[in-house]
Design an enzyme around this catalytic site. Structure first.
Site, short mmCIF file in Angstrom:
data_model
loop_
_atom_site.label_atom_id
_atom_site.label_comp_id
_atom_site.label_asym_id
_atom_site.label_seq_id
_atom_site.Cartn_x
_atom_site.Cartn_y
_atom_site.Cartn_z
N HIS A 82 -34.43 40.04 -6.55
CA HIS A 82 -33.63 41.14 -7.15
C HIS A 82 -32.68 41.82 -7.00
CE1 HIS A 82 -38.01 42.49 -6.22
NE2 HIS A 82 -37.93 42.77 -7.40
N ASP B 17 -40.77 35.31 -13.27
CA ASP B 17 -41.41 35.76 -14.16
C ASP B 17 -41.05 35.36 -16.16
OD1 ASP B 17 -43.67 38.02 -12.27
OD2 ASP B 17 -41.61 38.78 -12.33
N ARG C 112 -45.09 39.83 -3.56
CA ARG C 112 -46.37 39.99 -3.33
C ARG C 112 -47.28 38.69 -2.21
NH1 ARG C 112 -47.71 40.95 -9.10
NH2 ARG C 112 -49.25 42.48 -9.37
N GLN D 216 -49.90 48.13 -16.59
CA GLN D 216 -49.52 46.34 -16.17
C GLN D 216 -50.57 45.82 -15.10
OE1 GLN D 216 -45.17 46.66 -15.59
NE2 GLN D 216 -45.50 45.08 -14.62
N TYR E 286 -39.93 47.70 -3.86
CA TYR E 286 -40.12 46.30 -2.72
C TYR E 286 -39.67 45.16 -2.99
CZ TYR E 286 -42.62 45.14 1.52
OH TYR E 286 -42.85 44.98 3.00
N MET F 178 -40.24 46.57 -9.22
CA MET F 178 -41.03 47.06 -9.13
C MET F 178 -41.23 47.41 -8.12
SD MET F 178 -44.79 46.71 -11.33
CE MET F 178 -45.65 45.06 -10.59
N LYS G 225 -39.30 34.06 -4.25
CA LYS G 225 -39.30 34.99 -3.54
C LYS G 225 -40.03 36.09 -4.35
CE LYS G 225 -35.44 35.12 -0.95
NZ LYS G 225 -35.42 35.38 0.84
N GLY H 136 -35.92 38.50 -13.79
CA GLY H 136 -35.71 36.58 -13.48
C GLY H 136 -36.44 36.00 -13.95
O1 PAF Z 1 -41.37 42.62 -13.16
C1 PAF Z 1 -41.19 43.20 -13.36
O2 PAF Z 1 -40.85 44.16 -11.99
C2 PAF Z 1 -41.65 44.08 -13.80
O3 PAF Z 1 -42.88 43.90 -14.32
C3 PAF Z 1 -41.99 45.20 -15.00
C4 PAF Z 1 -40.91 44.45 -15.77
C5 PAF Z 1 -40.47 46.06 -14.21
C6 PAF Z 1 -42.19 46.20 -15.54
O4 PAF Z 1 -42.85 46.50 -14.33
#
Ligand code: PAF
Length: 286
Positions: A37, A150, A187, A61, A32, A30, A184, A147
């Protein structure tokens, strides 16, 4: 590096890469982007001939009272990072490109979304699964990278891929932490200096829980109580949940007699942070 917001443009490149017999790795984000990442992009770069990073704050979402409007964004910085890591294409669509005004199809995974974040975010995983399905189709990726931060999302996507026979391999990558242990997250930028300090309590508590399990504790309630009481020492922290679940089915367990996910969601001030650890391996092949 190609930057585009158009699905048709991505598909044009994907067709050409497939024609050449090249493999494609997808890193859904998403935006940033941070070191977490970056670790996914690096891994995708190692494993594949071409790397696509999607950079899309997915509106479906977020719940109505959540942080969609203020979610941090910096597309130019994201592109600089992606380019420096050797990504081939950044896909940055507008919401209208991803969702037709009369879109009415969703992907919903049951059972694994009942507990943990599914309790307070009832439509979140449906939004995630729907956008991820679209990204899988658009990118025709051979592998996609998510990652462990989540962890529920990772398990839910793995199950969706298995249940719906998506021709893609899902690769989980470890949590990347700040020096003081804070996981990390985009948010984390919401936190002021005192909250940032207070946020380290999540890792401290989880670390103790992990040590208890490593030392042979099998009573999930005892481990959860310890985690809760450590978090309770931080006045700025309010617990949303502390859970220990079966790592694959995400159902709460009483006895730690199989690989588990121990996960917490904690408000620091008004910002909700998540963190976790797992026992056992992150990916099947490891
Ligand atoms: O983990 C995230 O950043 C989001 O939930 C994802 C997997 C990019 C879906 O929008």
């Amino acid at each position: 590096m190609i930057r585009t917001g158009e699905i048709a443009e991505v598909k044009k490149y994907v067709r050409e890469w497939k024609r050449q017999g090249l493999t494609i790795g997808l890193v859904p984000t998403m935006g940033y982007l941070h070191e977490g990442h970056a670790s996914l992009i690096r891994r995708a770069r190692e494993d594949n001939d071409r790397v696509i990073v999607s950079d899309f704050v997915n509106p479906i979402q977020f719940g109505p009272k959540e942080d969609l409007a203020v979610y941090p964004r910096d597309f130019d910085a994201d592109c600089r990072l992606c380019e420096s890591l050797g990504a081939d294409l950044v896909f940055h669509p507008e919401p209208e490109e991803m969702y037709a005004p009369n879109a009415c199809t969703h992907v919903k995974v049951d059972s694994l979304t009942e507990h943990l974040c599914g309790v307070t975010r009832p439509f979140h995983f449906q939004g995630v699964c729907t956008v991820v399905t679209k990204l899988f189709h658009i990118s025709e990726a051979d592998r996609a990278y998510f990652g462990q931060k989540d962890a529920q999302q990772l398990a839910v996507i793995r199950r969706m891929v298995r249940d719906l026979n998506f021709p893609i391999e899902i690769i989980g990558c470890p949590i990347i932490r700040e020096e003081d242990g804070l996981a990390k997250s985009s948010r984390n930028t919401y936190l002021n200096a005192e909250e940032r300090k207070a946020a380290t309590i999540l890792y401290k508590a989880l670390k103790k829980g992990h040590e208890m399990i490593d030392a042979g504790e099998t009573d999930a309630a005892k481990v959860k109580d310890t985690i809760r009481s450590i978090i309770g020492t931080e006045p700025r922290a309010t617990i949303d949940y502390v859970e220990i679940v079966d790592r694959d089915e995400l159902q709460p367990i009483e006895t730690i007699d199989r690989p588990v996910l121990a996960a917490v969601a904690v408000y620091i001030g008004k910002d909700r942070l998540i963190d976790n650890f797992i026992t056992g391996s992150l990916n099947e092949k490891e």
